[in-house]
Design a protein around this motif. Sequence first.
Motif, mmCIF file in Angstrom:
data_model
loop_
_atom_site.group_PDB
_atom_site.id
_atom_site.type_symbol
_atom_site.label_atom_id
_atom_site.label_comp_id
_atom_site.label_asym_id
_atom_site.label_seq_id
_atom_site.Cartn_x
_atom_site.Cartn_y
_atom_site.Cartn_z
ATOM 1 N N LEU A 213 0.800 -1.220 0.000
ATOM 2 C CA LEU A 213 0.000 0.000 0.000
ATOM 3 C C LEU A 213 0.830 1.266 0.000
ATOM 4 N N VAL A 214 1.905 1.288 0.788
ATOM 5 C CA VAL A 214 2.639 2.529 1.004
ATOM 6 C C VAL A 214 4.040 2.193 1.497
ATOM 7 N N THR A 215 4.987 3.073 1.228
ATOM 8 C CA THR A 215 6.350 2.882 1.724
ATOM 9 C C THR A 215 6.559 3.706 2.988
ATOM 10 N N GLY A 216 7.576 3.311 3.745
ATOM 11 C CA GLY A 216 7.942 4.097 4.918
ATOM 12 C C GLY A 216 8.339 5.511 4.533
ATOM 13 N N TYR A 217 8.923 5.668 3.337
ATOM 14 C CA TYR A 217 9.311 6.995 2.871
ATOM 15 C C TYR A 217 8.103 7.900 2.737
ATOM 16 N N GLU A 218 6.996 7.356 2.250
ATOM 17 C CA GLU A 218 5.795 8.181 2.063
ATOM 18 C C GLU A 218 5.173 8.592 3.390
ATOM 19 N N ILE A 219 5.505 7.866 4.443
ATOM 20 C CA ILE A 219 4.987 8.218 5.769
ATOM 21 C C ILE A 219 5.916 9.209 6.459
ATOM 22 N N TRP A 220 7.219 8.960 6.408
ATOM 23 C CA TRP A 220 8.193 9.766 7.162
ATOM 24 C C TRP A 220 9.257 10.435 6.306
ATOM 25 N N GLY A 221 9.269 10.211 5.013
ATOM 26 C CA GLY A 221 10.395 10.688 4.227
ATOM 27 C C GLY A 221 11.626 9.843 4.492
#
Length: 397
Positions: A213-221
């Motif tokens: 669904l999503v990467t850690g980068y998209e959550i925290w950069g």
Amino acid sequence: MNLIQPNTIIQTSEPVRIGFIPLIDCAPFVIAQEKGFFIQEGVEVVLSKEASWASIRDKVAFNLLDGAHMLASMPIAASLGIGTIKTAMQTSFTVSHNGNGITIGNALYEELQHYAESSTDIRSGTALKKLLDARGIDADPLRFAMVYPYSSHNYQLRDWLSRAGIDSDKDVQIVVVPPVKMLDSLKSGDIDGYCVGEPWNSLAVEQGVGHMLVTGYEIWGSTPEKVFGVNSAWAEQNLEVHLSIIRALEKACLWVDEPSNQTELLSILSHPDYLNCTLEQLVYGFSAIKPKGQFDWPMKAYQRFSGHEINKPLPSYALWIMAQMHRWHQLGDIKMLNTIAEQVYRQDLYFKALGLIEEKDHMNWHLSAEDESGWLDAVASGKIRLHPDGILSGFAK
């Protein structure tokens, strides 16, 4: 395994015992050993494959290991005595940034489609919130896994849920599952989703058992993922050896990030002494090759190992992690946040090891007296967030 067989081993001390978990981001430690970078720096190292993060933590605490491949939050938690006996630990070298993702199983993905107007609703957690509201309080809780309670995986998963209005303590169940067991747990239905590092998100997509669904980068950069952590008492007694290991790891990180080395890298890591797996299981961790699904990894979310901005320890990130511990009810009443961050994330030793002049703005991360008093609550309430590009760009209010 020892690919390098030097004629003589330069010994400046007893062999240094360094633990690692068999994950792809242990690569710099393995490469520093196998390509002879430790030896070049005059240090004999014995690598010890460990079964869990708790084992790493405890063995460093009780001097069975001198240092280890650690979660970036682990030296902070240990130094504060969170979840373990209080033991001063520190890091002077960040091994990697990024690499995490959130993946859910096929069954949950199919359910979410009934509550989504677009794929964005699924990726943002909006559809999950609607599903949970429709299920009611008597339904069995959905189970999400992460690798360790004091990890970016736990905090990123909870942050993602929170942004969708989901209470991670009440609306779902969050459990600990070792990374190597994530995929099997998803296949068997024991868990509905997970937050984990690569290659376990890509493999779920490739094998058709899950949807990322999503990467850690998209959550925290861009944020630190693993570090070289050591027992602070050992570091004080073995300064030159410690600095030599940092230099060897920097060489190894540069080697790991060089595309022309990838075939050899995967061959070394796949050996039974290290990750004990097939080359196919490793390829997604180090290259631009990713399985095609409803969601594709953005390149900026790929795991990165080398470069001054990656390897330099960031006390500002220690502040962020302490605020996450506070937000998720792991942290007691603490003060002197600046001091703790500076003692655990030793930027000064990084500069010393590599012969660099400390940057003029290297203290800009310091909180003012006013900000320090309200920092934990400000982050927990969402008044302060990481910059969308990550910790290197600071914080946003």
